[in-house]
Design an enzyme around this catalytic site. Structure first.
Site, PDB file in Angstrom:
ATOM      1  N   LYS A  19       0.826  -1.221   0.000  1.00 21.64           N
ATOM      2  CA  LYS A  19       0.000   0.000   0.000  1.00 21.64           C
ATOM      3  C   LYS A  19       0.855   1.264   0.000  1.00 21.64           C
ATOM      4  O   LYS A  19       0.575   2.205  -0.724  1.00 21.64           O
ATOM      5  CB  LYS A  19      -0.904   0.061   1.242  1.00 21.64           C
ATOM      6  CG  LYS A  19      -1.991  -0.989   1.297  1.00 21.64           C
ATOM      7  CD  LYS A  19      -2.846  -0.767   2.550  1.00 21.64           C
ATOM      8  CE  LYS A  19      -2.016  -0.815   3.806  1.00 21.64           C
ATOM      9  NZ  LYS A  19      -2.024  -2.044   4.570  1.00 21.64           N
ATOM     10  N   ARG A  93     -10.187   0.969   8.353  1.00 18.07           N
ATOM     11  CA  ARG A  93      -9.740  -0.400   8.559  1.00 18.07           C
ATOM     12  C   ARG A  93     -10.808  -1.250   9.221  1.00 18.07           C
ATOM     13  O   ARG A  93     -10.609  -2.443   9.428  1.00 18.07           O
ATOM     14  CB  ARG A  93      -8.539  -0.350   9.480  1.00 18.07           C
ATOM     15  CG  ARG A  93      -7.305  -1.058   9.034  1.00 18.07           C
ATOM     16  CD  ARG A  93      -6.364  -1.016  10.209  1.00 18.07           C
ATOM     17  NE  ARG A  93      -5.046  -1.471   9.927  1.00 18.07           N
ATOM     18  CZ  ARG A  93      -4.120  -0.805   9.259  1.00 18.07           C
ATOM     19  NH1 ARG A  93      -4.403   0.363   8.742  1.00 18.07           N
ATOM     20  NH2 ARG A  93      -2.929  -1.316   9.104  1.00 18.07           N
ATOM     21  N   ARG A 127      11.797  -6.280   5.705  1.00 14.93           N
ATOM     22  CA  ARG A 127      11.473  -4.899   5.329  1.00 14.93           C
ATOM     23  C   ARG A 127      12.196  -3.875   6.210  1.00 14.93           C
ATOM     24  O   ARG A 127      12.252  -4.019   7.418  1.00 14.93           O
ATOM     25  CB  ARG A 127       9.957  -4.699   5.453  1.00 14.93           C
ATOM     26  CG  ARG A 127       9.525  -3.263   5.263  1.00 14.93           C
ATOM     27  CD  ARG A 127       8.065  -3.170   5.044  1.00 14.93           C
ATOM     28  NE  ARG A 127       7.294  -3.220   6.281  1.00 14.93           N
ATOM     29  CZ  ARG A 127       6.003  -2.952   6.335  1.00 14.93           C
ATOM     30  NH1 ARG A 127       5.338  -2.656   5.233  1.00 14.93           N
ATOM     31  NH2 ARG A 127       5.366  -3.006   7.474  1.00 14.93           N
ATOM     32  N   ARG A 160      10.663  -1.882  11.647  1.00 19.77           N
ATOM     33  CA  ARG A 160       9.547  -1.492  12.511  1.00 19.77           C
ATOM     34  C   ARG A 160       9.391  -2.471  13.669  1.00 19.77           C
ATOM     35  O   ARG A 160       9.538  -3.674  13.483  1.00 19.77           O
ATOM     36  CB  ARG A 160       8.253  -1.428  11.690  1.00 19.77           C
ATOM     37  CG  ARG A 160       8.059  -0.079  11.029  1.00 19.77           C
ATOM     38  CD  ARG A 160       6.969  -0.080   9.998  1.00 19.77           C
ATOM     39  NE  ARG A 160       5.727  -0.720  10.425  1.00 19.77           N
ATOM     40  CZ  ARG A 160       4.618  -0.728   9.704  1.00 19.77           C
ATOM     41  NH1 ARG A 160       4.591  -0.131   8.522  1.00 19.77           N
ATOM     42  NH2 ARG A 160       3.542  -1.331  10.136  1.00 19.77           N
ATOM     43  N   ARG A 171      -1.316  -9.179  13.069  1.00 19.82           N
ATOM     44  CA  ARG A 171      -1.836  -8.127  12.179  1.00 19.82           C
ATOM     45  C   ARG A 171      -2.635  -8.734  11.027  1.00 19.82           C
ATOM     46  O   ARG A 171      -3.637  -8.176  10.598  1.00 19.82           O
ATOM     47  CB  ARG A 171      -0.686  -7.280  11.642  1.00 19.82           C
ATOM     48  CG  ARG A 171      -0.173  -6.285  12.692  1.00 19.82           C
ATOM     49  CD  ARG A 171       1.244  -5.818  12.420  1.00 19.82           C
ATOM     50  NE  ARG A 171       1.400  -5.097  11.177  1.00 19.82           N
ATOM     51  CZ  ARG A 171       2.571  -4.964  10.535  1.00 19.82           C
ATOM     52  NH1 ARG A 171       3.665  -5.500  11.026  1.00 19.82           N
ATOM     53  NH2 ARG A 171       2.616  -4.282   9.422  1.00 19.82           N
TER      54      ARG A 171
HETATM   55  P1  ATP Z   1       1.814  -1.814   6.134  1.00 24.15           P
HETATM   56  O1  ATP Z   1       2.705  -2.703   6.934  1.00 24.15           O
HETATM   57  O2  ATP Z   1       1.667  -2.234   4.719  1.00 24.15           O
HETATM   58  O3  ATP Z   1       2.078  -0.376   6.297  1.00 24.15           O
HETATM   59  P2  ATP Z   1      -0.090  -2.182   8.178  1.00 24.15           P
HETATM   60  O4  ATP Z   1      -1.520  -2.117   7.920  1.00 24.15           O
HETATM   61  O5  ATP Z   1       0.351  -3.324   8.982  1.00 24.15           O
HETATM   62  O6  ATP Z   1       0.423  -2.098   6.728  1.00 24.15           O
HETATM   63  P3  ATP Z   1       0.157   0.491   9.069  1.00 24.15           P
HETATM   64  O7  ATP Z   1      -0.964   0.858   8.183  1.00 24.15           O
HETATM   65  O8  ATP Z   1       1.408   1.241   8.965  1.00 24.15           O
HETATM   66  O9  ATP Z   1       0.586  -1.004   8.899  1.00 24.15           O
HETATM   67  O10 ATP Z   1      -0.389   0.500  10.566  1.00 24.15           O
HETATM   68  C1  ATP Z   1       0.432   0.081  11.633  1.00 24.15           C
HETATM   69  C2  ATP Z   1      -0.413  -0.118  12.865  1.00 24.15           C
HETATM   70  O11 ATP Z   1      -1.079   1.115  13.202  1.00 24.15           O
HETATM   71  C3  ATP Z   1      -1.534  -1.132  12.740  1.00 24.15           C
HETATM   72  O12 ATP Z   1      -1.099  -2.454  12.972  1.00 24.15           O
HETATM   73  C4  ATP Z   1      -2.505  -0.633  13.814  1.00 24.15           C
HETATM   74  O13 ATP Z   1      -2.076  -0.995  15.103  1.00 24.15           O
HETATM   75  C5  ATP Z   1      -2.396   0.867  13.689  1.00 24.15           C
HETATM   76  N1  ATP Z   1      -3.377   1.438  12.735  1.00 24.15           N
HETATM   77  C6  ATP Z   1      -3.097   2.032  11.550  1.00 24.15           C
HETATM   78  N2  ATP Z   1      -4.217   2.440  10.934  1.00 24.15           N
HETATM   79  C7  ATP Z   1      -5.249   2.098  11.749  1.00 24.15           C
HETATM   80  C8  ATP Z   1      -6.657   2.235  11.680  1.00 24.15           C
HETATM   81  N3  ATP Z   1      -7.272   2.800  10.632  1.00 24.15           N
HETATM   82  N4  ATP Z   1      -7.388   1.755  12.708  1.00 24.15           N
HETATM   83  C9  ATP Z   1      -6.819   1.173  13.776  1.00 24.15           C
HETATM   84  N5  ATP Z   1      -5.496   1.003  13.902  1.00 24.15           N
HETATM   85  C10 ATP Z   1      -4.705   1.464  12.917  1.00 24.15           C
HETATM   86 MG    MG Z   2       1.589   1.360   5.547  1.00 26.20          MG
END
Ligand code: ATP
Ligand code: MG
Length: 223
Positions: A19, A93, A127, A160, A171
């Site tokens: 993403k 989400r 990553r 991370r 996750r």
């Molecule tokens: P990516 O690793 O591809 O960035 P991801 O979905 O695991 O995807 P982030 O989107 O960066 O990672 O989000 C990291 C964390 O932040 C999530 O695991 C969650 O704890 C929190 N988070 C992010 N967006 C939301 C949301 N819309 N609602 C609730 N928690 C969120």
């Molecule tokens: Mg992200």
């Protein structure tokens, strides 16, 4: 391409589906403002804001932030760019978050990145992230030019805290139970567009072609 009307998009996909990378390319090619919920949360954690301190431990464990906190955070940021086209990455989400967004803005397109979970597990543990910008690298297939350094700023890359195998599993589970219903929500509104594959570089041309068509239709409809 120059946009003539406001275009509002969402990108959805499991953690590590690309993403962030695809969003960067979309905002560069089409001029949408990229809002990443994860980047906003990590910026708060880094700056040790009250919110960041409060949320860090649950984020590190792979748990979602409460809906009302997340919705307030994102909707406040969106209000500041109301006259711009945007792309939301990582929000909504949950169906509750999708509903709260829907009360204020209608979304034109939802880009769904459909990447198999086993591909993702391999990826996330190799990553490396540049925290200030959200730029990501992969030591196997997308390494930085200088090991351990961001290509643009030369600043250090980090792994991370939530990219450990156990947390990645958690996750993915959260994605399955809480985010997959959001796909159905947007499918029933007729705005969901799914792109399947295992490599971002192969998925991207399809997303680009789709958005080109979509945006030229929209531009024509106001001309
Ligand atoms: P990516 O690793 O591809 O960035 P991801 O979905 O695991 O995807 P982030 O989107 O960066 O990672 O989000 C990291 C964390 O932040 C999530 O695991 C969650 O704890 C929190 N988070 C992010 N967006 C939301 C949301 N819309 N609602 C609730 N928690 C969120
Ligand atoms: Mg992200």
């Amino acid at each position: 391409m120059v946009l003539q009307r406001i275009f509002r998009a969402v990108i959805i996909g499991p953690p590590g589906s690309g993403k962030g990378t695809v969003s960067g390319r979309i905002s560069k090619s089409f001029g949408l403002k990229h809002i990443s919920s994860g980047d906003i949360l990590r910026a708060n954690i880094n700056a040790k804001t009250e919110l960041g301190l409060l949320l860090k431990s649950s984020i590190d464990r792979g748990q979602l932030v409460p809906d009302h906190v997340m919705s307030r955070l994102i909707l406040t940021d969106l209000r500041a760019i109301e006259q711009s086209s945007w792309l939301l990455d990582g929000f909504p989400r949950t169906v509750t978050q999708a509903d709260s967004l829907d009360q204020v803005y209608s979304v034109d397109t939802v880009i769904n990145l459909n990447v198999p979970f086993h591909t993702i597990k391999e990826r996330l543990t190799s990553r490396w992230t540049h925290l200030p910008s959200g730029r990501v690298y992969n030591i196997d297939f997308n390494p930085p030019k200088v090991p351990g350094r961001d290509d643009v700023t030369g600043e250090p890359l980090v792994q991370r805290d939530d990219d450990t195998p156990d947390t990645v599993t958690r996750r993915l589970k959260a994605y399955e139970t809480q985010t997959e219903p959001v796909l159905e929500y947007y499918r029933s509104k007729g705005v969901l567009e799914t792109f399947s594959g295992t490599e971002t570089n192969k998925i991207w041309p399809h997303v680009e072609t789709f958005l080109h068509k979509k945006l030229s239709v929209l531009n024509h409809s106001v001309a």
